[in-house]
Design a protein around this motif. Structure first.
Motif, mmCIF file in Angstrom:
data_model
loop_
_atom_site.group_PDB
_atom_site.id
_atom_site.type_symbol
_atom_site.label_atom_id
_atom_site.label_comp_id
_atom_site.label_asym_id
_atom_site.label_seq_id
_atom_site.Cartn_x
_atom_site.Cartn_y
_atom_site.Cartn_z
ATOM 1 N N ASP A 184 0.957 -1.174 0.246
ATOM 2 C CA ASP A 184 -0.202 -0.127 0.167
ATOM 3 C C ASP A 184 0.448 1.701 -0.284
ATOM 4 O O ASP A 184 2.378 1.212 0.064
ATOM 5 N N ILE A 185 0.283 2.280 0.345
ATOM 6 C CA ILE A 185 0.691 3.241 -0.521
ATOM 7 C C ILE A 185 1.917 3.456 0.821
ATOM 8 O O ILE A 185 2.642 5.060 0.994
ATOM 9 N N PHE A 186 1.674 3.302 1.699
ATOM 10 C CA PHE A 186 1.939 3.668 3.137
ATOM 11 C C PHE A 186 3.593 2.610 3.221
ATOM 12 O O PHE A 186 4.155 2.492 4.243
ATOM 13 N N GLY A 187 3.801 1.075 2.244
ATOM 14 C CA GLY A 187 4.924 0.877 2.403
ATOM 15 C C GLY A 187 4.513 -0.132 3.349
ATOM 16 O O GLY A 187 6.042 -1.923 3.436
ATOM 17 N N ALA A 188 3.057 -1.220 3.492
ATOM 18 C CA ALA A 188 2.698 -2.343 4.007
ATOM 19 C C ALA A 188 2.763 -3.081 3.061
ATOM 20 O O ALA A 188 1.845 -3.367 1.928
ATOM 21 N N PHE A 189 2.919 -4.535 3.376
ATOM 22 C CA PHE A 189 2.892 -5.925 2.254
ATOM 23 C C PHE A 189 1.348 -6.157 2.217
ATOM 24 O O PHE A 189 1.011 -6.384 3.363
ATOM 25 N N SER A 190 0.667 -6.377 1.068
ATOM 26 C CA SER A 190 -0.301 -6.620 1.127
ATOM 27 C C SER A 190 -0.489 -7.954 0.152
ATOM 28 O O SER A 190 -1.926 -8.579 1.346
ATOM 29 N N ARG A 191 -0.297 -7.824 -0.217
ATOM 30 C CA ARG A 191 -0.316 -9.257 -1.412
ATOM 31 C C ARG A 191 0.498 -9.620 -2.554
ATOM 32 O O ARG A 191 1.207 -8.404 -2.789
ATOM 33 N N ILE A 192 0.745 -11.156 -2.452
ATOM 34 C CA ILE A 192 1.955 -11.487 -3.732
ATOM 35 C C ILE A 192 0.599 -12.025 -4.969
ATOM 36 O O ILE A 192 -0.363 -12.728 -4.724
ATOM 37 N N ILE A 193 1.174 -11.317 -6.316
ATOM 38 C CA ILE A 193 -0.070 -12.218 -6.990
ATOM 39 C C ILE A 193 1.391 -13.018 -8.322
ATOM 40 O O ILE A 193 2.690 -12.718 -8.194
ATOM 41 N N SER A 194 0.997 -14.337 -8.177
ATOM 42 C CA SER A 194 1.627 -15.530 -8.502
ATOM 43 C C SER A 194 1.930 -15.305 -10.280
ATOM 44 O O SER A 194 1.876 -16.501 -10.465
ATOM 45 N N ILE A 195 2.089 -14.568 -10.427
ATOM 46 C CA ILE A 195 2.156 -14.839 -12.096
ATOM 47 C C ILE A 195 3.622 -14.366 -11.829
ATOM 48 O O ILE A 195 4.777 -13.142 -11.970
ATOM 49 N N LYS A 196 4.818 -15.259 -12.519
ATOM 50 C CA LYS A 196 6.527 -15.007 -12.704
ATOM 51 C C LYS A 196 6.290 -15.041 -13.814
ATOM 52 O O LYS A 196 6.083 -15.310 -15.129
ATOM 53 N N ASN A 197 7.958 -14.610 -14.010
ATOM 54 C CA ASN A 197 8.781 -14.452 -15.066
ATOM 55 C C ASN A 197 8.148 -13.260 -16.440
ATOM 56 O O ASN A 197 8.643 -13.432 -17.068
ATOM 57 N N LEU A 198 7.662 -12.714 -15.645
ATOM 58 C CA LEU A 198 7.426 -11.181 -16.259
ATOM 59 C C LEU A 198 8.726 -10.175 -16.204
ATOM 60 O O LEU A 198 9.164 -9.914 -15.235
ATOM 61 N N THR A 199 8.523 -9.665 -17.338
ATOM 62 C CA THR A 199 9.595 -8.302 -17.380
ATOM 63 C C THR A 199 9.179 -7.033 -17.195
ATOM 64 O O THR A 199 9.462 -6.420 -16.354
ATOM 65 N N GLN A 200 7.463 -6.882 -17.207
ATOM 66 C CA GLN A 200 6.708 -5.820 -17.489
ATOM 67 C C GLN A 200 5.668 -6.119 -17.154
ATOM 68 O O GLN A 200 5.212 -7.029 -18.023
#
Length: 265
Positions: free
Chosen positions: A189-205
Motif C-alpha cells: 500500500d501507499i504506506f509501504g505495508a505488504f498487501s499480497r503477492i500475485i503469482s504471475i512469474k517470469n514477467l519483465t513488465q
C-alpha cells in the motif's frame, strides 16, 4: 428449398465476414528503432533510444524530443502523470522530471546525495512523489515532491522472508506493484505495508487497471484478474519478434525491432 435457404445464409455470413475484414482499420505504424517504449493515459507514446526520449502523439506524429548527454542512457520512463514524466538514469543515480512538452520542470534529484547509491528502480507516485528500490538494503522508499522520505518498508528480504530480485515496479490507485520474476508481483500500500503477492512469474513488465494485470507472454497478449483468479490470452498476428507490448485507450501498442504498431483492440 431448405438447401437453398442454408446456402443463402452461408453466403450472407461469408459476405459479412469479408465486409468486416475489409473495413477493419489499418494499424498505425511508427518506423523507428528503439530500446523500449511506454504510453500515458492520453494515448501519447514515449520511445527511448539510448540517451534520447521521443514523444509521439496518439496519431503517430512526432511531437518533441529530449536528450541529456551528460547522464548517459535512460534506464526507465514513467509517464503515469503526463504532466510530470519521471526519467531515471541508473548509471548516474539521477532522476529528472519533464512536463508535457518534454522540458525540465523541477530540480534534478541526485539519489547519491540523498544517501542511496545503489538504486535499481524508480517510478512515479501520487501527488508528484516517487518510489525507489534500493538494492543495498533491499528497501522500498517513497519520497514527496521535495525529495523528503515519507515511507520506508525496511529490508524486504526480512519482511517477506524471501529472496527477491525486482526488475520493474509501478504504482496504481494507491498501491505499488513490485515485480520479482522468480516469485511474482508483490503489492504494497501507499504506506509501504505488504498487501499480497500475485503469482504471475517470469514477467519483465506489466500494466495494472482496476483488478486486472495486463502482460505479454511470448507472442500473446494476456490479462489476469487477481480478485477472480481468471486469466485469458490472445495470440497476436505474427509481425515479427515482440520486444514490448502495452494496452490503453482500447489500443494495443506492439513494439518490434525497428517499428511500433498501434491498432484498435
Amino acid at each position: 428449398m431448405r438447401l437453398n435457404h442454408v446456402y443463402t445464409c452461408v453466403c450472407f455470413i461469408l459476405l459479412c465476414s469479408s465486409f468486416i475484414q475489409h473495413n477493419e482499420p489499418k494499424p498505425l505504424v511508427i518506423k523507428t528503432k528503439f530500446d523500449f517504449f511506454t504510453t500515458d493515459n492520453l494515448g501519447n507514446i514515449y520511445i527511448v533510444k539510448e540517451d534520447e526520449l521521443m514523444k509521439y502523439l496518439s496519431n503517430g506524429k512526432m511531437f518533441a524530443r529530449y536528450s541529456n548527454l551528460r547522464l548517459g542512457a535512460i534506464s526507465s520512463v514513467d509517464a503515469t502523470n503526463p504532466l510530470k514524466i519521471v526519467l531515471y538514469y541508473k548509471d548516474f543515480q539521477q532522476i529528472l522530471f519533464l512536463d508535457n512538452q518534454l522540458s525540465l520542470n523541477s530540480d534534478v534529484v541526485s539519489l547519491e546525495k540523498l544517501g542511496y547509491e545503489q538504486t535499481d528502480l524508480v517510478c512515479a507516485s501520487a501527488n508528484n512523489s516517487f518510489w525507489i528500490y534500493n538494492k543495498q538494503n533491499n528497501e522500498l522508499n517513497r519520497f514527496n515532491e521535495s525529495s523528503k522520505k515519507i515511507t520506508s518498508t525496511g529490508n524486504l528480504k526480512q519482511v517477506l522472508r524471501s529472496d527477491i530480485a525486482p526488475d520493474y515496479m509501478m504504482e496504481y490507485n494507491g498501491y505499488l506493484y513490485l515485480n520479482s520474476p522468480e516469485t511474482g508481483i508483490y503489492v504494497f500500500d501507499i504506506f509501504g505495508a505488504f498487501s499480497r503477492i500475485i503469482s504471475i512469474k517470469n514477467l519483465t513488465q506489466f500494466q495494472v487497471n482496476e483488478n486486472i494485470i495486463y502482460y505479454q507472454k511470448d507472442s500473446s497478449f494476456c490479462s489476469y484478474n487477481y480478485t477472480l483468479f481468471e486469466d485469458a490470452c490472445k495470440v497476436l498476428p505474427n509481425h515479427g519478434k515482440l520486444v514490448g507490448l502495452r494496452y490503453g485507450n482500447k489500443k494495443l501498442y506492439s513494439g518490434f525491432k525497428d517499428s511500433l504498431l498501434i491498432q484498435e483492440f
